[in-house]
Design a protein around this motif. Structure first.
Motif, mmCIF file in Angstrom:
data_model
loop_
_atom_site.group_PDB
_atom_site.id
_atom_site.type_symbol
_atom_site.label_atom_id
_atom_site.label_comp_id
_atom_site.label_asym_id
_atom_site.label_seq_id
_atom_site.Cartn_x
_atom_site.Cartn_y
_atom_site.Cartn_z
ATOM 1 N N ALA A 103 49.871 48.978 14.032
ATOM 2 C CA ALA A 103 50.528 48.626 15.300
ATOM 3 C C ALA A 103 50.229 47.185 15.706
ATOM 4 C CB ALA A 103 50.102 49.587 16.404
ATOM 5 N N LEU A 104 48.965 46.771 15.586
ATOM 6 C CA LEU A 104 48.588 45.405 15.972
ATOM 7 C C LEU A 104 49.289 44.393 15.076
ATOM 8 C CD1 LEU A 104 44.754 45.922 16.648
ATOM 9 C CD2 LEU A 104 46.495 45.365 18.355
ATOM 10 N N LYS A 105 49.390 44.713 13.789
ATOM 11 C CA LYS A 105 50.047 43.785 12.866
ATOM 12 C C LYS A 105 51.546 43.716 13.151
ATOM 13 C CE LYS A 105 46.678 44.535 9.252
ATOM 14 N NZ LYS A 105 45.749 43.418 9.008
ATOM 15 N N LEU A 106 52.137 44.852 13.505
ATOM 16 C CA LEU A 106 53.558 44.888 13.860
ATOM 17 C C LEU A 106 53.833 43.934 15.016
ATOM 18 C CD1 LEU A 106 55.017 48.517 14.033
ATOM 19 C CD2 LEU A 106 56.196 46.496 13.206
ATOM 20 N N LYS A 107 52.929 43.928 15.976
ATOM 21 C CA LYS A 107 53.100 43.086 17.161
ATOM 22 C C LYS A 107 52.586 41.658 16.944
ATOM 23 C CE LYS A 107 54.412 46.278 20.310
ATOM 24 N NZ LYS A 107 55.683 46.230 21.045
ATOM 25 N N GLY A 108 52.015 41.416 15.762
ATOM 26 C CA GLY A 108 51.498 40.073 15.484
ATOM 27 C C GLY A 108 50.284 39.716 16.322
ATOM 28 N N VAL A 109 49.472 40.719 16.651
ATOM 29 C CA VAL A 109 48.282 40.468 17.481
ATOM 30 C C VAL A 109 47.072 40.215 16.588
ATOM 31 C CG1 VAL A 109 46.707 41.474 19.193
ATOM 32 C CG2 VAL A 109 49.149 42.000 19.286
ATOM 33 N N GLU A 110 46.385 39.103 16.855
ATOM 34 C CA GLU A 110 45.166 38.831 16.087
ATOM 35 C C GLU A 110 44.015 39.636 16.645
ATOM 36 O OE1 GLU A 110 46.148 34.259 14.922
ATOM 37 O OE2 GLU A 110 44.054 34.783 15.320
ATOM 38 N N TYR A 111 43.218 40.196 15.744
ATOM 39 C CA TYR A 111 42.111 41.023 16.222
ATOM 40 C C TYR A 111 40.934 40.932 15.265
ATOM 41 C CZ TYR A 111 43.753 44.275 12.613
ATOM 42 O OH TYR A 111 44.137 44.844 11.425
ATOM 43 N N GLU A 112 39.788 41.279 15.799
ATOM 44 C CA GLU A 112 38.592 41.330 14.973
ATOM 45 C C GLU A 112 38.332 42.793 14.653
ATOM 46 O OE1 GLU A 112 35.064 39.832 16.961
ATOM 47 O OE2 GLU A 112 33.769 40.771 15.463
ATOM 48 N N PHE A 113 38.192 43.112 13.375
ATOM 49 C CA PHE A 113 37.952 44.497 12.968
ATOM 50 C C PHE A 113 36.460 44.709 12.782
ATOM 51 C CE2 PHE A 113 39.353 48.535 11.443
ATOM 52 C CZ PHE A 113 38.430 48.931 10.480
ATOM 53 N N ILE A 114 35.948 45.707 13.457
ATOM 54 C CA ILE A 114 34.517 46.010 13.329
ATOM 55 C C ILE A 114 34.388 47.338 12.599
ATOM 56 C CG2 ILE A 114 32.400 46.513 14.628
ATOM 57 C CD1 ILE A 114 33.960 44.650 16.846
ATOM 58 N N GLU A 115 33.893 47.261 11.364
ATOM 59 C CA GLU A 115 33.769 48.460 10.529
ATOM 60 C C GLU A 115 32.603 49.319 10.999
ATOM 61 O OE1 GLU A 115 35.659 49.049 7.505
ATOM 62 O OE2 GLU A 115 34.704 51.015 7.360
ATOM 63 N N GLU A 116 32.920 50.558 11.315
ATOM 64 C CA GLU A 116 31.895 51.491 11.769
ATOM 65 C C GLU A 116 31.556 52.463 10.645
ATOM 66 O OE1 GLU A 116 30.191 52.236 14.635
ATOM 67 O OE2 GLU A 116 30.834 50.364 15.581
ATOM 68 N N ASP A 117 30.269 52.689 10.445
ATOM 69 C CA ASP A 117 29.836 53.639 9.430
ATOM 70 C C ASP A 117 29.815 55.031 10.051
ATOM 71 O OD1 ASP A 117 26.797 54.001 7.400
ATOM 72 O OD2 ASP A 117 28.780 54.922 7.267
ATOM 73 N N ILE A 118 31.034 55.603 10.210
ATOM 74 C CA ILE A 118 31.143 56.827 11.002
ATOM 75 C C ILE A 118 30.477 58.042 10.379
ATOM 76 C CG2 ILE A 118 33.172 56.201 12.346
ATOM 77 C CD1 ILE A 118 34.925 57.657 10.354
ATOM 78 N N TYR A 119 30.310 58.039 9.045
ATOM 79 C CA TYR A 119 29.702 59.227 8.438
ATOM 80 C C TYR A 119 28.188 59.210 8.521
ATOM 81 C CZ TYR A 119 34.427 60.016 6.796
ATOM 82 O OH TYR A 119 35.781 60.206 6.754
ATOM 83 N N ASN A 120 27.618 57.992 8.653
ATOM 84 C CA ASN A 120 26.157 57.903 8.665
ATOM 85 C C ASN A 120 25.554 57.417 9.974
ATOM 86 O OD1 ASN A 120 25.835 58.710 5.889
ATOM 87 N ND2 ASN A 120 26.699 56.724 5.362
ATOM 88 N N LYS A 121 26.086 56.317 10.495
ATOM 89 C CA LYS A 121 25.432 55.770 11.687
ATOM 90 C C LYS A 121 26.406 54.967 12.556
ATOM 91 C CE LYS A 121 21.350 53.404 13.233
ATOM 92 N NZ LYS A 121 20.371 52.420 13.042
ATOM 93 N N LYS A 122 26.719 55.518 13.709
ATOM 94 C CA LYS A 122 27.630 54.825 14.613
ATOM 95 C C LYS A 122 26.857 53.758 15.401
ATOM 96 C CE LYS A 122 30.420 58.950 14.857
ATOM 97 N NZ LYS A 122 30.864 60.124 15.594
#
Lengths: 221, 222
Positions: A21-40
């Motif tokens: 969705a963000l790419k469709l709208k051309g919005v720049e964003y910072e992606f923060i990878e979360e280790d959801i299976y081990n440690k949030k």
């Protein structure tokens, strides 16, 4: 400091929706990878104390949680290609079908991938029935959203990777070209969209993830 | 022929939501009572909601819309009048988030706490209490979830204000009390005082009798 941040996981179809969705709208964003299976991370728990899940969109310091809620927020906040149609009735149809995907299709299809024996057979039957209904909605349409992708297509992204890939790895056949020609065609068109093609989820990473889970499920039997 | 029809049931919190919203907007509609509890659904209902076969279904100019929250958004976008959702995108996102929280998290354990017994009930009561605490927190400094006037979250919370409170009285459950949840207690009082709510909620004695009949049927079938 980026105005828009997305807490997500590259293994999650839900955070993937937000990226599309963000790419469709051309919005720049910072992606923060979360280790959801081990440690949030503490930040994730701070911004989503209720559910403690990804994705979480942070816009000007304010968090929005729940992928469908975020999709609507993105559509209302930024210009660009519409995620939801303009007409109220068509918007209601889009919301209806994305709810159907999340509440009916996705659970049954997920169960069909990860369960065994009788439970799996039951889930496969259920998933097949739901997919038949979905197949019917594609009559005369390239995408669920019409000529271009919309909310339902973005919501259905899990079918393209998170279902097709496990199906292939585990060797069961629920969504086949023969049984679901329209859905199969949709999948090809969807994967061919420039936005999707340019930003594919990491197939190798997903394959490794699924293989590991299949092994864990197998070991637990 | 009415332009707006609503397929619903007098005792359903879901179809009640739609009636509240239509009345808020001043929309005239024809109510079609569906005998859903006896599995006696009309051919028209099955035609208009083939996927879920459930009420409510709103029929507007011959086109059906299903799923109560989808219908609420449709009503807000289609008719003028008091807003069901706020105007600001962030506030709208918050309203959608809390609506989902109510439906997906709160209501199941609250229902479970009302209808189960023993250990299952204890577990449901604990879960419901934790969730109500979260809900209580969102009412800080606000009369309604929607602010000064009722909005989407208040409409969807009709289940708590009426159906759950009645079930509590019948079963003797003391989950949601003014002492434990002062803000929710105040919200209950203010909500039930709204004229639109008062005139739309099903009669308490009729609902009580219906619940008691269901409890008895469940007890005798064991």
């Amino acid at each position: 400091m980026a105005e828009v941040k997305l807490f997500g996981s590259s293994g999650s179809p839900f955070s993937r929706r937000i990226e599309v969705a963000l790419k469709l709208k051309g919005v720049e964003y910072e992606f923060i990878e979360e280790d959801i299976y081990n440690k949030k991370s503490p930040l994730l728990l701070k911004y989503n104390p209720v559910h403690k899940k990804v994705p979480v969109l942070l816009h000007n310091g304010k968090p929005i949680c729940e992928s469908l809620v975020i999709l609507e927020y993105i559509d209302e906040t930024w210009e660009g290609p519409s995620i939801l149609p303009k007409d109220p009735y068509e918007r209601a149809m889009a919301r209806f079908w994305v709810k159907f995907l999340d509440e009916k299709c996705f659970p049954a299809m997920w169960q069909a991938c990860w369960s065994i024996g009788e439970e799996q057979e039951k889930a496969k039957e259920e998933a097949t029935e739901f997919l038949k209904i979905l197949e019917g909605t594609l009559s005369g349409k390239k995408f669920f959203g019409g000529d271009s992708i919309g909310m339902v297509d973005i919501g259905a992204n899990f079918i393209a990777y998170w279902f097709m890939l496990p199906q292939e790895l585990a060797g069961f056949e629920v969504l086949t070209k023969e049984k679901f020609p329209k859905l199969n065609e949709w999948k090809n068109e969807y994967l061919n969209c420039s936005i999707i093609k340019e930003n594919p989820p990491l197939k190798d990473k997903l394959t490794a993830l699924f293989r590991a889970r299949f092994q864990a499920v197998g070991a637990a039997k | 022929m009415a332009e707006v029809k609503l397929f619903g049931n007098w005792g359903s919190p879901f179809s009640c939501r739609i009636e509240i919203a239509l009345k808020l907007k001043g929309v005239e509609y024809e109510f079609i009572e569906e005998d859903v509890y006896n599995d006696n659904k009309s051919p028209l209902l099955l035609k208009y909601n083939p996927v879920h076969k459930k009420i409510p279904v709103l029929l507007h100019n011959g086109k059906p819309i299903c799923e109560s929250v989808v219908i609420l958004e449709y009503i807000d976008e289609t008719w003028e009048g008091p807003s069901i959702l706020p105007k600001d995108p962030y506030e709208r996102a918050m309203a959608r988030f809390w609506t989902k929280f109510l439906e997906e998290k709160c209501f199941p354990p609250m229902k479970q706490a009302s209808w189960s017994t023993g250990e299952e009930q204890e577990k449901a009561k604990e879960e419901a209490t934790e969730l109500l605490k979260i809900l209580e927190g969102t009412l800080s400094g606000k009369k309604f979830f929607g602010g000064d006037s009722i909005g989407m979250v208040d409409i969807v919370a009709n289940f708590i204000a009426h159906w759950f409170i009645i079930l509590q009285e019948i079963t003797g459950l003391e989950l949601l009390t003014h002492e434990k949840f002062p803000k929710l207690g105040q919200w209950l009082d203010d909500y039930l005082s709204c004229s639109i709510i008062k005139e739309t909620l099903p009669p308490k004695d009729k609902l009580t009798a219906s619940f008691q009949a269901r409890i008895q049927a469940a007890t005798t079938s064991k």
